[in-house]
Design a protein around this motif. Structure first.
Motif, short mmCIF file in Angstrom:
data_model
loop_
_atom_site.label_atom_id
_atom_site.label_comp_id
_atom_site.label_asym_id
_atom_site.label_seq_id
_atom_site.Cartn_x
_atom_site.Cartn_y
_atom_site.Cartn_z
N TYR A 73 -6.39 -1.96 -5.87
CA TYR A 73 -7.41 -1.01 -5.15
C TYR A 73 -6.90 0.66 -5.28
N ARG A 74 -7.66 1.31 -5.37
CA ARG A 74 -7.19 2.70 -5.36
C ARG A 74 -8.38 3.51 -4.49
N ASN A 75 -7.80 4.20 -3.65
CA ASN A 75 -8.76 4.63 -2.34
C ASN A 75 -9.86 3.69 -1.76
N GLY A 76 -9.39 2.65 -1.43
CA GLY A 76 -10.04 1.68 -0.66
C GLY A 76 -11.25 0.87 -1.64
N SER A 119 0.97 -1.12 0.07
CA SER A 119 -0.02 0.04 -0.01
C SER A 119 0.80 1.22 -0.02
N ILE A 120 0.40 2.29 -0.75
CA ILE A 120 1.22 3.39 -0.78
C ILE A 120 0.40 4.62 -1.32
N TRP A 121 0.56 5.72 -0.70
CA TRP A 121 -0.16 7.15 -1.05
C TRP A 121 1.02 7.90 -1.89
N VAL A 122 0.25 8.26 -2.97
CA VAL A 122 1.18 9.02 -3.93
C VAL A 122 0.21 10.29 -4.54
N SER A 168 -5.42 12.61 -12.20
CA SER A 168 -5.02 14.15 -12.28
C SER A 168 -3.93 14.47 -11.42
N LYS A 169 -3.18 15.61 -11.47
CA LYS A 169 -2.17 15.87 -10.71
C LYS A 169 -2.67 16.45 -9.17
N GLU A 170 -1.60 16.68 -8.30
CA GLU A 170 -2.03 17.51 -7.43
C GLU A 170 -3.16 16.61 -6.42
N ILE A 171 -3.31 15.53 -6.78
CA ILE A 171 -4.22 14.80 -5.71
C ILE A 171 -3.85 13.56 -4.96
N TRP A 172 -4.02 13.36 -3.81
CA TRP A 172 -3.23 12.19 -3.14
C TRP A 172 -4.30 10.91 -3.61
N TYR A 173 -3.59 10.07 -3.76
CA TYR A 173 -4.41 8.67 -4.03
C TYR A 173 -3.66 7.53 -3.22
N ASN A 174 -4.33 6.69 -2.78
CA ASN A 174 -3.86 5.40 -2.37
C ASN A 174 -4.14 4.35 -2.97
N TYR A 175 -3.03 3.69 -3.35
CA TYR A 175 -3.00 2.28 -4.28
C TYR A 175 -2.61 1.19 -3.40
N TYR A 178 -8.00 2.59 4.57
CA TYR A 178 -7.99 3.83 3.85
C TYR A 178 -8.93 4.83 4.49
N LEU A 179 -9.89 4.27 4.96
CA LEU A 179 -10.80 5.30 5.41
C LEU A 179 -10.35 5.83 6.91
N SER A 180 -9.53 5.23 7.62
CA SER A 180 -8.76 5.73 8.79
C SER A 180 -7.65 6.47 8.60
N ASN A 181 -7.13 6.50 7.27
CA ASN A 181 -5.85 7.40 7.02
C ASN A 181 -5.94 8.56 5.89
N VAL A 182 -7.58 9.02 5.71
CA VAL A 182 -7.45 9.74 4.71
C VAL A 182 -8.27 11.16 5.33
#
Length: 250
Positions: free
Chosen positions: A159-162, A82-85, A140-147, A214-218
């Motif tokens: 998965y993306r964003n849970g 899992s990683i945030w980008v 999109s640029k400048e948006i945080w995504y979780n993969y 995801y829900l606990s870290n966004v």
């Protein structure tokens, strides 16, 4: 009552322990994992994380980082990564993470290919045309995504964003290698992104666990329109090269 309470507590503890990452990199002003046993090597600038806190995330721009991790899941072992980008540029490919060998079915990685539109192809890479799985996503640029990538030994999921994007049959994975890289595929560098909270597990997390994580870290819940995600593997593969082709043509 005491026995029931103690049993419940013990069960909760063991489940929680079993679902803990074997490595967690928070990038809170340093490149080490949470217990300081492993560190990435390379050049990175610390920047604001997805909560807006300064020097709590890593900015990587046309550089690569590598960590020698001796207990990465190998061959067809289960894993979750899992990683945030946050992408600062999407016109060029972003080699998010990867490890393994540059031969068929021996690699494990995640690549967002360059785009001049609002859509990009996400390559769940195993090396080779028949082994990679590719889907098209809004980006999109400048948006945080979780993969979050999950592999259970036979099937893989992304998965993306849970939200589960796709599952696919992935037998005979033979991932071999201990060098975990950010921004680098087979010695070629391509990335311009902010990175945060990399977690590596040696188990395949469940749908529920990934959603809860995801829900606990966004900071702000991002709701995506899944209907805009192209899930046709064959349709996308007609246009998109394999991992090997990406590296050769970069």
């Amino acid at each position: 009552m005491k026995k029931i309470t103690l049993s419940t507590l013990l069960l909760t503890y063991f489940v929680s322990f079993a679902q803990s990452p074997i490595h967690e990199f928070t990038f809170d002003g340093n490149l080490s994992n949470s217990n300081k046993s492993v560190a990435f090597q390379g050049i990175g600038k610390f920047t604001k994380d997805r909560f807006g806190v300064d020097k709590k995330a890593l900015r990587v721009s046309n550089e690569s980082l590598v960590a020698n991790i001796d207990n990465l899941p190998q061959n067809d072992s289960p894993r979750t990564i899992s990683i945030w980008v946050k992408f600062n540029d999407i016109t060029n490919s972003n080699y998010i993470w990867g490890y393994g060998a540059a031969r068929n079915n021996s690699y494990c990685g995640l690549i967002h290919q360059g785009t001049s539109t609002a859509e990009s192809s996400l390559n769940i890479a195993a090396w080779g045309f028949k082994n990679d799985f590719i889907i098209a996503l809004p980006l999109s640029k400048e948006i945080w995504y979780n993969y979050t990538y999950v592999y259970d030994g036979k099937n893989a999921a992304i998965y993306r964003n849970g939200i589960l994007l796709e599952t696919f049959f992935a037998p005979n994975r033979q991932t071999i290698g201990n060098f975990f890289k950010i921004g680098n595929v087979n010695s070629l560098v391509s990335i311009d992104a902010d990175i945060d909270d990399l977690k590596i597990y040696n188990i395949a997390l469940s749908n529920e666990a990934i959603s809860n994580q995801y829900l606990s870290n966004v900071p702000t819940i991002i709701v995506e329109n899944n209907s805009s995600i192209k899930k046709s593997k064959q349709e996308v593969k007609k246009k998109i090269p394999s991992t090997k082709a990406i590296v050769m043509n970069k």
